[in-house]
Design an enzyme around this catalytic site. Structure first.
Site, PDB file in Angstrom:
ATOM      1  N   ASP A   2      -7.458  -5.719  24.339  1.00 54.63           N
ATOM      2  CA  ASP A   2      -6.699  -6.989  25.686  1.00 54.63           C
ATOM      3  C   ASP A   2      -7.005  -6.442  26.704  1.00 54.63           C
ATOM      4  O   ASP A   2      -6.575  -7.531  27.410  1.00 54.63           O
ATOM      5  CB  ASP A   2      -5.321  -6.718  24.905  1.00 54.63           C
ATOM      6  CG  ASP A   2      -4.414  -7.843  25.606  1.00 54.63           C
ATOM      7  OD1 ASP A   2      -4.757  -9.321  24.993  1.00 54.63           O
ATOM      8  OD2 ASP A   2      -3.561  -8.893  26.473  1.00 54.63           O
ATOM      9  N   GLU A  23       5.866  -5.151  32.640  1.00 59.13           N
ATOM     10  CA  GLU A  23       7.075  -4.299  33.537  1.00 59.13           C
ATOM     11  C   GLU A  23       8.395  -4.147  33.254  1.00 59.13           C
ATOM     12  O   GLU A  23       8.764  -3.543  33.992  1.00 59.13           O
ATOM     13  CB  GLU A  23       6.728  -5.194  34.402  1.00 59.13           C
ATOM     14  CG  GLU A  23       6.412  -6.383  35.329  1.00 59.13           C
ATOM     15  CD  GLU A  23       6.000  -7.095  35.563  1.00 59.13           C
ATOM     16  OE1 GLU A  23       5.716  -8.058  35.595  1.00 59.13           O
ATOM     17  OE2 GLU A  23       4.912  -6.445  33.992  1.00 59.13           O
ATOM     18  N   SER A  56      19.925 -15.887  34.157  1.00 58.86           N
ATOM     19  CA  SER A  56      18.281 -16.047  34.229  1.00 58.86           C
ATOM     20  C   SER A  56      18.247 -17.641  33.922  1.00 58.86           C
ATOM     21  O   SER A  56      18.753 -19.003  33.936  1.00 58.86           O
ATOM     22  CB  SER A  56      17.737 -15.791  32.453  1.00 58.86           C
ATOM     23  OG  SER A  56      16.003 -16.503  32.620  1.00 58.86           O
ATOM     24  N   HIS A  97       3.627  -7.556  22.361  1.00 63.22           N
ATOM     25  CA  HIS A  97       1.731  -6.416  23.085  1.00 63.22           C
ATOM     26  C   HIS A  97       2.528  -4.954  22.983  1.00 63.22           C
ATOM     27  O   HIS A  97       3.489  -4.881  22.752  1.00 63.22           O
ATOM     28  CB  HIS A  97       1.742  -6.912  24.867  1.00 63.22           C
ATOM     29  CG  HIS A  97       0.944  -6.360  25.039  1.00 63.22           C
ATOM     30  ND1 HIS A  97      -0.895  -6.403  24.906  1.00 63.22           N
ATOM     31  CD2 HIS A  97       0.438  -6.140  27.037  1.00 63.22           C
ATOM     32  CE1 HIS A  97      -1.593  -5.545  25.424  1.00 63.22           C
ATOM     33  NE2 HIS A  97      -0.944  -5.795  26.768  1.00 63.22           N
TER      34      HIS A  97
END
Length: 322
Positions: free
Chosen positions: A187, A81, A48, A104
């Site tokens: 949202d 996703e 990353s 979320h």
């Protein structure tokens, strides 16, 4: 609303919070918790690009699976996703009595992630971008936020969620309790109909209308996009705008957002409520995001974007990092 006095940060004493992801929200959550005295570990892929950034912030970084194993509380803050894929690495490390947090509710509401029944599952969501969550925390204030309890296996889920919210600074601004369903659907609707989709389409249409009428694209950019950033905080406080602008607001605004617009908003909300949008977005990701990437590239080539990029390059006072 819950504030600092309603939350007990000491509930996180002796616990390790694993933050999975170090993007917009992840970097703010991890640093704010660390500064609040909470034991934090950041879970990232070894390749990353955020690994060094997290280390530079003084945070311990380990692979995702290892972070999940170490975390008594595991907050998943990668893009929606990626939740299904990341959960494959997280799930084996989740033990009975742990808490799994989300920023979320999308992946839980639509079945992309299914935590086991013997763990707490909750939501802790600041209502603002990560850089603002971080900045306001360092300034001694805080971005308001939401909590929601999806699964309370231990009986302490709400208190722990509030403690987490306090650790990232949200109880300074006030925390509202909601549900995963309500948070996710409102949202998504806000993003699609107003904040992102609605506002972006309105700006684009206004810009195109002026340019097609022969006005300078730079003037069109300033009037339809740049000034939107300046005036948005004045909505609901019309005393701060001119009488001319206020009159135009009352008389012309309803002609733009009319009955047809409202009917389309209701259709958009319906597609969120019945899962149509979620299925479409999930399918798009499983197909490799071909349409999404094409639309992103097309938008980047629009005149309003190219004109705006050029103008912003001369505005040294604008922070272009976010």
């Amino acid at each position: 609303m819950f504030y600092d006095d309603d939350a007990d940060l000491s509930l996180l004493d002796g616990k390790t919070v694993a933050i999975i992801g170090f993007g917009s929200q992840g970097h703010a959550h991890a640093q704010n918790l660390k500064d609040s005295g909470v034991s934090v570990v950041v879970g990232l892929r070894e390749d990353s690009s955020s690994v060094q950034q997290a280390k530079d912030a003084g945070l311990e970084v380990v692979p995702v699976a290892q972070a999940a194993e170490r975390g008594d509380i595991v907050m998943i803050l990668v893009p929606d996703e990626l939740h299904r894929q990341v959960w494959e690495d997280v799930a084996p490390g989740i033990e009975k009595g742990n808490m799994v947090l989300f920023g979320h509710g999308f992946s839980v509401l639509y079945g992309e992630v299914e935590p086991p029944p013997d763990v707490d599952v909750a939501l802790a969501a600041p209502k603002g971008p990560g850089h603002l969550v971080r900045r306001q925390y360092t300034e001694g204030s805080g971005v308001p936020g939401l909590i929601a309890i999806h699964q309370d296996a231990t009986g302490n889920a709400k208190d722990l969620a509030l403690a987490y919210a306090k650790g990232i600074g949200c109880t300074r601004g006030g925390v509202f309790e909601t549900t995963f369903k309500e948070e996710t659907e409102t949202d998504l609707f806000g993003e699609q109909a107003v904040l992102c989709g609605g506002a972006s389409a309105l700006v684009q249409a206004g810009f195109d209308t002026l340019v097609e009428a022969g006005y300078d694209p730079q003037m069109a950019y300033f009037e339809c996009l740049h000034e939107l950033k300046l005036i948005v905080d004045l909505m609901g406080m019309r005393y701060s705008i001119s009488n001319t602008a206020e009159y135009g607001d009352y008389t012309r605004g309803p002609r733009v957002v009319n009955d047809e617009t409202r009917a389309e908003m209701k259709r958009i909300l319906g597609e969120i409520q019945d899962g149509t949008f979620a299925r479409e977005w999930i399918a798009e990701n499983r197909a490799g995001q071909e349409n999404f990437k094409r639309m992103r590239e097309e938008q980047a080539r629009t005149q309003v974007e190219t004109v705006g990029k050029e103008l912003r390059s001369h505005m040294s006072w604008i922070n272009t990092e976010f």
